[in-house]
Write a protein that holds these residues in place. Sequence first.
Motif, PDB file in Angstrom:
ATOM      1  N   ASP A  35     -13.099-106.366  53.931  1.00 56.33           N
ATOM      2  CA  ASP A  35     -11.694-106.517  53.551  1.00 56.33           C
ATOM      3  C   ASP A  35     -11.112-107.731  54.269  1.00 56.33           C
ATOM      4  OD1 ASP A  35      -9.342-105.989  52.278  1.00 56.33           O
ATOM      5  OD2 ASP A  35      -8.763-104.302  53.541  1.00 56.33           O
ATOM      6  N   VAL A  36     -10.955-108.852  53.564  1.00 57.10           N
ATOM      7  CA  VAL A  36     -10.551-110.118  54.167  1.00 57.10           C
ATOM      8  C   VAL A  36      -9.159-110.515  53.697  1.00 57.10           C
ATOM      9  CG1 VAL A  36     -11.104-112.558  54.435  1.00 57.10           C
ATOM     10  CG2 VAL A  36     -12.944-110.869  54.326  1.00 57.10           C
ATOM     11  N   TRP A  37      -8.254-110.676  54.646  1.00 56.17           N
ATOM     12  CA  TRP A  37      -6.881-111.115  54.380  1.00 56.17           C
ATOM     13  C   TRP A  37      -6.702-112.521  54.921  1.00 56.17           C
ATOM     14  CZ3 TRP A  37      -2.552-107.760  52.866  1.00 56.17           C
ATOM     15  CH2 TRP A  37      -2.975-106.482  52.480  1.00 56.17           C
ATOM     16  N   VAL A  38      -5.958-113.351  54.178  1.00 57.46           N
ATOM     17  CA  VAL A  38      -5.641-114.706  54.625  1.00 57.46           C
ATOM     18  C   VAL A  38      -4.126-114.829  54.730  1.00 57.46           C
ATOM     19  CG1 VAL A  38      -5.796-117.171  54.123  1.00 57.46           C
ATOM     20  CG2 VAL A  38      -7.721-115.658  53.567  1.00 57.46           C
ATOM     21  N   TYR A  39      -3.660-115.318  55.890  1.00 57.11           N
ATOM     22  CA  TYR A  39      -2.227-115.450  56.158  1.00 57.11           C
ATOM     23  C   TYR A  39      -1.843-116.914  56.326  1.00 57.11           C
ATOM     24  CZ  TYR A  39      -2.419-110.453  57.361  1.00 57.11           C
ATOM     25  OH  TYR A  39      -2.608-109.092  57.341  1.00 57.11           O
ATOM     26  N   VAL A  60       4.162-111.852  68.512  1.00 57.45           N
ATOM     27  CA  VAL A  60       4.702-111.762  67.151  1.00 57.45           C
ATOM     28  C   VAL A  60       3.842-110.786  66.349  1.00 57.45           C
ATOM     29  CG1 VAL A  60       5.382-113.069  65.096  1.00 57.45           C
ATOM     30  CG2 VAL A  60       5.372-114.185  67.340  1.00 57.45           C
ATOM     31  N   ASN A  61       4.493-110.008  65.474  1.00 53.26           N
ATOM     32  CA  ASN A  61       3.769-109.078  64.614  1.00 53.26           C
ATOM     33  C   ASN A  61       2.965-109.825  63.554  1.00 53.26           C
ATOM     34  OD1 ASN A  61       5.029-106.966  65.928  1.00 53.26           O
ATOM     35  ND2 ASN A  61       6.757-106.978  64.523  1.00 53.26           N
ATOM     36  N   LEU A  62       1.762-109.363  63.304  1.00 42.36           N
ATOM     37  CA  LEU A  62       0.941-109.978  62.262  1.00 42.36           C
ATOM     38  C   LEU A  62       1.629-109.894  60.906  1.00 42.36           C
ATOM     39  CD1 LEU A  62      -1.768-111.297  61.496  1.00 42.36           C
ATOM     40  CD2 LEU A  62      -2.679-109.006  61.137  1.00 42.36           C
ATOM     41  N   SER A  63       2.354-108.819  60.658  1.00 44.10           N
ATOM     42  CA  SER A  63       2.994-108.647  59.350  1.00 44.10           C
ATOM     43  C   SER A  63       4.149-109.607  59.115  1.00 44.10           C
ATOM     44  CB  SER A  63       3.497-107.206  59.188  1.00 44.10           C
ATOM     45  OG  SER A  63       4.554-106.954  60.085  1.00 44.10           O
ATOM     46  N   SER A  64       4.561-110.363  60.142  1.00 46.15           N
ATOM     47  CA  SER A  64       5.617-111.351  59.930  1.00 46.15           C
ATOM     48  C   SER A  64       5.092-112.599  59.237  1.00 46.15           C
ATOM     49  CB  SER A  64       6.269-111.726  61.268  1.00 46.15           C
ATOM     50  OG  SER A  64       5.353-112.422  62.086  1.00 46.15           O
ATOM     51  N   LEU A  65       3.767-112.718  59.118  1.00 43.66           N
ATOM     52  CA  LEU A  65       3.194-113.869  58.426  1.00 43.66           C
ATOM     53  C   LEU A  65       3.066-113.583  56.929  1.00 43.66           C
ATOM     54  CD1 LEU A  65       0.254-114.864  60.836  1.00 43.66           C
ATOM     55  CD2 LEU A  65       2.592-115.780  60.768  1.00 43.66           C
ATOM     56  N   PRO A  66       3.389-114.540  56.085  1.00 44.47           N
ATOM     57  CA  PRO A  66       3.201-114.353  54.643  1.00 44.47           C
ATOM     58  C   PRO A  66       1.725-114.219  54.294  1.00 44.47           C
ATOM     59  CG  PRO A  66       4.681-116.205  55.099  1.00 44.47           C
ATOM     60  CD  PRO A  66       4.051-115.823  56.397  1.00 44.47           C
ATOM     61  N   VAL A  67       1.418-113.294  53.399  1.00 45.06           N
ATOM     62  CA  VAL A  67       0.041-113.089  52.950  1.00 45.06           C
ATOM     63  C   VAL A  67      -0.283-114.110  51.853  1.00 45.06           C
ATOM     64  CG1 VAL A  67      -1.573-111.497  51.853  1.00 45.06           C
ATOM     65  CG2 VAL A  67       0.080-110.637  53.517  1.00 45.06           C
ATOM     66  N   VAL A  68      -1.373-114.848  52.035  1.00 47.45           N
ATOM     67  CA  VAL A  68      -1.822-115.823  51.039  1.00 47.45           C
ATOM     68  C   VAL A  68      -2.739-115.156  50.025  1.00 47.45           C
ATOM     69  CG1 VAL A  68      -3.093-117.966  50.684  1.00 47.45           C
ATOM     70  CG2 VAL A  68      -1.590-117.717  52.675  1.00 47.45           C
TER      71      VAL A  68
END
Length: 304
Positions: A166-170, A199-207
């Motif tokens: 499961d790979v997410w890019v931010y 900083v929370n990881l969820s504050s970054l926009p998901v690409v």
Amino acid sequence: MSQLTPAGTQLVQELSQRHGVSTDAATHMLLAVHNGRGTMAQFSHPEFGGSGQWMRGGMTMVSDLFNNQLKARVNNICSDISNALANHQLSPFSGSFQSQSQSGGSSQGQASGNMGGSNSLFAPDPDAQWWPSELGSPSATGSQNDMHYAYFANSQRLAVRSGPADVWVYDTQDHRIGGFSQQQGGSPSISFSSQYGTVNLSSLPVVSRNGVKPPTPIPATPATNSQVPPNSQVPPNSPSASEQPQAAASDGNTSAGVTSTESSESPNGHSILDTIERLGGLLAKGYITPEEFASKKADLLSRL
């Protein structure tokens, strides 16, 4: 464990004969120096007196502090390995950063990861490059438990792998990321350190997630924490330790892809229903949980 190429196997044989150690001991030290990026090693093998450390330039520590003969043997074999690794390096080492695992806020464990680059002494690891190939080579990598990180400073991207695939890019925006912290326990979450603090990881926009772009997120209220850039927005729910990396709630105004307050203005009935429909779309795609959908839906309907 890394697999040796024929050149690596030949080097192990030469080291074994030259320094009077077994091939197992020579292989152990080769891997230790390689994991230390060719300049240092942490080892533990009975033929080297158990646990010890070596650093290129003269620092050698063994369990038998006054055994100078053992120190010389360790230094000689590690120096030979360091030179051999440099001669066979095909691509440069990338940077590394530390990851912290916290449990209940009281105990901590640390692990650091590094990217060994490509070396002709070792067979290519098919799992070594798990991020999208278009991102290129990372500036730094790290791992903790089942989470893996690859940071691409030049392209402002961060890849996070949760579990085996499961790979997410931010989009890292203007953050300069230096490390990660994982909160364990009942509410697994991930935060990172940058010039703005923690900083929370969820504050970054998901690409993207597994190569698929996410739906357009619901506009978020700008963060109130002065350390966080004012244009930060909360993306759909980030991956958790078992399914998606989940962000730690440090500023108190974000939660699982939607904010606790939608707007300072009172929305009309149409905008509330539109918001509920969009929340339903996020629920159907798995970006928010049924509990989060029900809670937000109840809050919106109470405003009608």
